[in-house]
Design an enzyme around this catalytic site. Structure first.
Site, PDB file in Angstrom:
ATOM      1  N   HIS A 204      -9.309  -1.543  18.460  1.00 27.53           N
ATOM      2  CA  HIS A 204      -9.149  -0.102  17.776  1.00 27.53           C
ATOM      3  C   HIS A 204     -10.404   0.276  17.370  1.00 27.53           C
ATOM      4  O   HIS A 204     -10.688   0.195  16.181  1.00 27.53           O
ATOM      5  CB  HIS A 204      -7.908  -0.264  16.724  1.00 27.53           C
ATOM      6  CG  HIS A 204      -7.610   1.055  16.303  1.00 27.53           C
ATOM      7  ND1 HIS A 204      -7.115   2.083  17.125  1.00 27.53           N
ATOM      8  CD2 HIS A 204      -7.304   1.379  15.129  1.00 27.53           C
ATOM      9  CE1 HIS A 204      -6.873   3.192  16.137  1.00 27.53           C
ATOM     10  NE2 HIS A 204      -7.081   2.752  15.052  1.00 27.53           N
TER      11      HIS A 204
ATOM     12  N   ASP B 217       2.373  -1.485  -4.717  1.00 30.20           N
ATOM     13  CA  ASP B 217       0.727  -1.247  -4.784  1.00 30.20           C
ATOM     14  C   ASP B 217       0.120  -1.921  -5.839  1.00 30.20           C
ATOM     15  O   ASP B 217       0.671  -2.310  -6.800  1.00 30.20           O
ATOM     16  CB  ASP B 217       0.788   0.328  -4.704  1.00 30.20           C
ATOM     17  CG  ASP B 217      -0.733   0.771  -3.966  1.00 30.20           C
ATOM     18  OD1 ASP B 217      -0.813   1.531  -2.995  1.00 30.20           O
ATOM     19  OD2 ASP B 217      -1.865   1.045  -4.948  1.00 30.20           O
TER      20      ASP B 217
ATOM     21  N   ARG C  73     -14.979   2.607  11.377  1.00 27.86           N
ATOM     22  CA  ARG C  73     -13.655   1.761  11.013  1.00 27.86           C
ATOM     23  C   ARG C  73     -14.372   0.360  10.495  1.00 27.86           C
ATOM     24  O   ARG C  73     -14.001  -0.350   9.626  1.00 27.86           O
ATOM     25  CB  ARG C  73     -12.784   1.558  12.048  1.00 27.86           C
ATOM     26  CG  ARG C  73     -12.019   2.652  12.338  1.00 27.86           C
ATOM     27  CD  ARG C  73     -10.942   2.150  13.317  1.00 27.86           C
ATOM     28  NE  ARG C  73      -9.886   3.529  13.784  1.00 27.86           N
ATOM     29  CZ  ARG C  73     -10.437   4.347  14.767  1.00 27.86           C
ATOM     30  NH1 ARG C  73     -11.206   3.754  15.750  1.00 27.86           N
ATOM     31  NH2 ARG C  73      -9.405   5.194  15.207  1.00 27.86           N
TER      32      ARG C  73
ATOM     33  N   ARG D 220     -11.136   5.656   5.876  1.00 27.64           N
ATOM     34  CA  ARG D 220     -12.404   6.142   6.250  1.00 27.64           C
ATOM     35  C   ARG D 220     -12.772   7.424   5.465  1.00 27.64           C
ATOM     36  O   ARG D 220     -11.960   8.393   5.395  1.00 27.64           O
ATOM     37  CB  ARG D 220     -12.577   6.109   7.832  1.00 27.64           C
ATOM     38  CG  ARG D 220     -12.831   5.068   8.351  1.00 27.64           C
ATOM     39  CD  ARG D 220     -13.290   5.386   9.721  1.00 27.64           C
ATOM     40  NE  ARG D 220     -12.134   5.707  10.410  1.00 27.64           N
ATOM     41  CZ  ARG D 220     -12.253   6.077  11.886  1.00 27.64           C
ATOM     42  NH1 ARG D 220     -13.560   6.102  12.423  1.00 27.64           N
ATOM     43  NH2 ARG D 220     -11.286   6.405  12.601  1.00 27.64           N
TER      44      ARG D 220
ATOM     45  N   GLY E  41       0.765  -1.134  -0.110  1.00 23.39           N
ATOM     46  CA  GLY E  41      -0.016   0.145  -0.121  1.00 23.39           C
ATOM     47  C   GLY E  41       0.920   1.355  -0.067  1.00 23.39           C
ATOM     48  O   GLY E  41       1.450   1.368   1.049  1.00 23.39           O
TER      49      GLY E  41
HETATM   50  N1  APR Z   1      -2.868  -4.569  -2.934  1.00 25.43           N
HETATM   51  C1  APR Z   1      -1.944  -3.221  -2.940  1.00 25.43           C
HETATM   52  N2  APR Z   1      -2.308  -2.149  -2.455  1.00 25.43           N
HETATM   53  C2  APR Z   1      -3.882  -1.696  -2.594  1.00 25.43           C
HETATM   54  C3  APR Z   1      -4.665  -2.724  -2.614  1.00 25.43           C
HETATM   55  C4  APR Z   1      -4.159  -4.208  -3.066  1.00 25.43           C
HETATM   56  N3  APR Z   1      -5.031  -5.342  -3.138  1.00 25.43           N
HETATM   57  N4  APR Z   1      -5.935  -2.297  -2.620  1.00 25.43           N
HETATM   58  C5  APR Z   1      -5.629  -0.977  -2.334  1.00 25.43           C
HETATM   59  N5  APR Z   1      -4.603  -0.716  -2.331  1.00 25.43           N
HETATM   60  C6  APR Z   1      -3.705   0.603  -2.099  1.00 25.43           C
HETATM   61  C7  APR Z   1      -4.353   1.642  -2.513  1.00 25.43           C
HETATM   62  O1  APR Z   1      -3.979   1.926  -4.097  1.00 25.43           O
HETATM   63  C8  APR Z   1      -3.773   2.979  -2.072  1.00 25.43           C
HETATM   64  O2  APR Z   1      -2.858   3.393  -2.713  1.00 25.43           O
HETATM   65  O3  APR Z   1      -3.834   0.963  -0.623  1.00 25.43           O
HETATM   66  C9  APR Z   1      -3.472   2.244  -0.552  1.00 25.43           C
HETATM   67  C10 APR Z   1      -4.088   2.868   0.412  1.00 25.43           C
HETATM   68  O4  APR Z   1      -3.661   4.175   0.609  1.00 25.43           O
HETATM   69  P1  APR Z   1      -4.672   5.437   1.240  1.00 25.43           P
HETATM   70  O5  APR Z   1      -5.940   5.464   0.253  1.00 25.43           O
HETATM   71  O6  APR Z   1      -3.852   6.755   1.178  1.00 25.43           O
HETATM   72  O7  APR Z   1      -5.002   4.983   2.537  1.00 25.43           O
HETATM   73  P2  APR Z   1      -4.349   5.373   3.797  1.00 25.43           P
HETATM   74  O8  APR Z   1      -4.446   6.530   4.510  1.00 25.43           O
HETATM   75  O9  APR Z   1      -2.730   4.910   3.885  1.00 25.43           O
HETATM   76  O10 APR Z   1      -4.739   4.075   4.860  1.00 25.43           O
HETATM   77  C11 APR Z   1      -4.670   2.974   4.713  1.00 25.43           C
HETATM   78  O11 APR Z   1      -4.620   2.011   7.001  1.00 25.43           O
HETATM   79  O12 APR Z   1      -4.994   3.427   8.777  1.00 25.43           O
HETATM   80  C12 APR Z   1      -5.539   2.506   7.849  1.00 25.43           C
HETATM   81  O13 APR Z   1      -7.924   2.910   7.685  1.00 25.43           O
HETATM   82  C13 APR Z   1      -6.742   3.044   7.082  1.00 25.43           C
HETATM   83  O14 APR Z   1      -7.356   0.941   6.190  1.00 25.43           O
HETATM   84  C14 APR Z   1      -6.573   2.243   6.014  1.00 25.43           C
HETATM   85  C15 APR Z   1      -5.203   1.837   5.808  1.00 25.43           C
END
Ligand code: APR
Length: 307
Positions: free
Chosen positions: A170, A28, A83, A77, A4
């Site tokens: 959490h 990602d 959550r 979120r 991610g």
């Molecule tokens: N494989 C890899 N990456 C993925 C996948 C997947 N199957 N599905 C989604 N992603 C990536 C998205 O493309 C994105 O770049 O996960 C990333 C999530 O990043 P953000 O949308 O910026 O979210 P973020 O604020 O980083 O939070 C991620 O952590 O704190 C928790 O609640 C929050 O569940 C959330 C997670």
């Protein structure tokens, strides 16, 4: 490896790259995103003095042989979402990511950050089939950081002088351990009124929502990434640092078969020990109730999808 490359994942990768004591792979599903961010971080090393290699990829083969894998993939979120609303979507993502990760790094330690945290950590544990000490959820350090920050600001003292633990799941049922919180060794109940404490406890419980409400387009990531980095360091340097983390419990604190936040000693094996502090009421019951609310989510997941 950090899975991610969004707000939380990229900030964890950046914190690690800046420190320079581990190479980092950022992965990602979005083409170009991890590659672009990783290259930018690698180039920053020339200024920060770090020789850590940072590689961005969409291919799990590049993550092979990782020692620690942090999973942040998922949806964050939006305003008005709890959550738990993320449960089903992120469950699918965690299942898929975990299968890929363990295929290439069968001996890694998994740190889960995706929400709803305890349920996702449990999913990751069940899908990976790893021993329990190698799957750890990040939540308690973040919740405790918020709690300690609010106390420090209220009393106008350094946050380093505030010792506290926030345990449990959490979510809204998290349990700030008021009776075990002290400032320079003195219980906070000696320094604050009940009203002040209640306000801080509630603000801590709603700490995530407060930030979502302000940002409108995402959720917190600076403090969450700092918390995950503290866990990574405790493992890398075999510190046996006692940190509140979500771990699979088998009878500790009277809780069984579920992930919940408790004090854990983190070292090179992952969770080296679940530290059982002797809790009195009402904290013990609150912790057990909090674990019950995690169990409800886990049962919802199991009802929709078998592993
Ligand atoms: N494989 C890899 N990456 C993925 C996948 C997947 N199957 N599905 C989604 N992603 C990536 C998205 O493309 C994105 O770049 O996960 C990333 C999530 O990043 P953000 O949308 O910026 O979210 P973020 O604020 O980083 O939070 C991620 O952590 O704190 C928790 O609640 C929050 O569940 C959330 C997670």
């Amino acid at each position: 490896t950090v899975v991610g490359a969004g707000n939380v994942g990229a900030t964890i990768a950046q914190r690690m790259a800046d420190k320079g004591y581990a190479d980092v792979v950022l992965i990602d599903i979005v083409p170009g995103l991890p590659q672009g961010k990783a290259l930018d971080m690698l180039e920053a090393g020339a200024v920060t003095g770090s020789d850590a290699l940072v590689l961005g990829t969409n291919d799990y083969a590049d993550t092979a042989g990782s020692d620690i894998v942090v999973i942040t993939a998922g949806l964050p979120r939006k305003p008005g979402m709890s959550r738990d609303d993320l449960l089903y979507k992120n469950m699918e993502i965690i299942t898929n990511v975990t299968q890929q990760v363990v295929k290439f790094s069968p001996h890694c330690i998994l740190i889960v950050v995706t929400n709803p945290l305890d349920a996702m950590a449990q999913r990751c544990f069940e899908v990976s089939k790893f021993p329990k000490h190698r799957v750890i959820g990040m939540a308690g350090i973040l919740d405790t950081a918020r709690f300690r920050t609010f106390i420090a600001r209220e009393l106008n003292v350094s946050v380093h002088s505030v010792a506290a633990y926030v345990l449990g799941g959490h979510g809204d049922s998290m349990v700030p351990m008021v009776a075990y919180t002290n400032v320079a060794g003195q219980p906070i109940t000696n320094r604050m009124t009940e009203e002040q404490i209640t306000k801080i406890v509630n603000r801590t419980r709603e700490g995530g929502e407060e930030i979502v409400g302000l940002l409108q387009t995402g959720s917190a990531f600076y403090a969450p990434s700092a918390a995950a980095t503290q866990m990574i360091e405790a493992i890398l340097f075999d510190r046996r640092e006692i940190l509140p983390c979500s771990t699979y419990l088998e009878g500790e604190y009277g809780i069984s078969g579920i992930f919940a936040g408790v004090p854990t000693a983190l070292g090179s094996k992952g969770v080296e020990e679940v530290v059982e502090i002797r809790l009195a009421e009402p904290e013990l019951s609150a912790l057990q109730r909090s674990a019950e609310s995690v169990k409800i989510l886990v049962e919802k997941m199991r009802a929709t999808s078998k592993i």
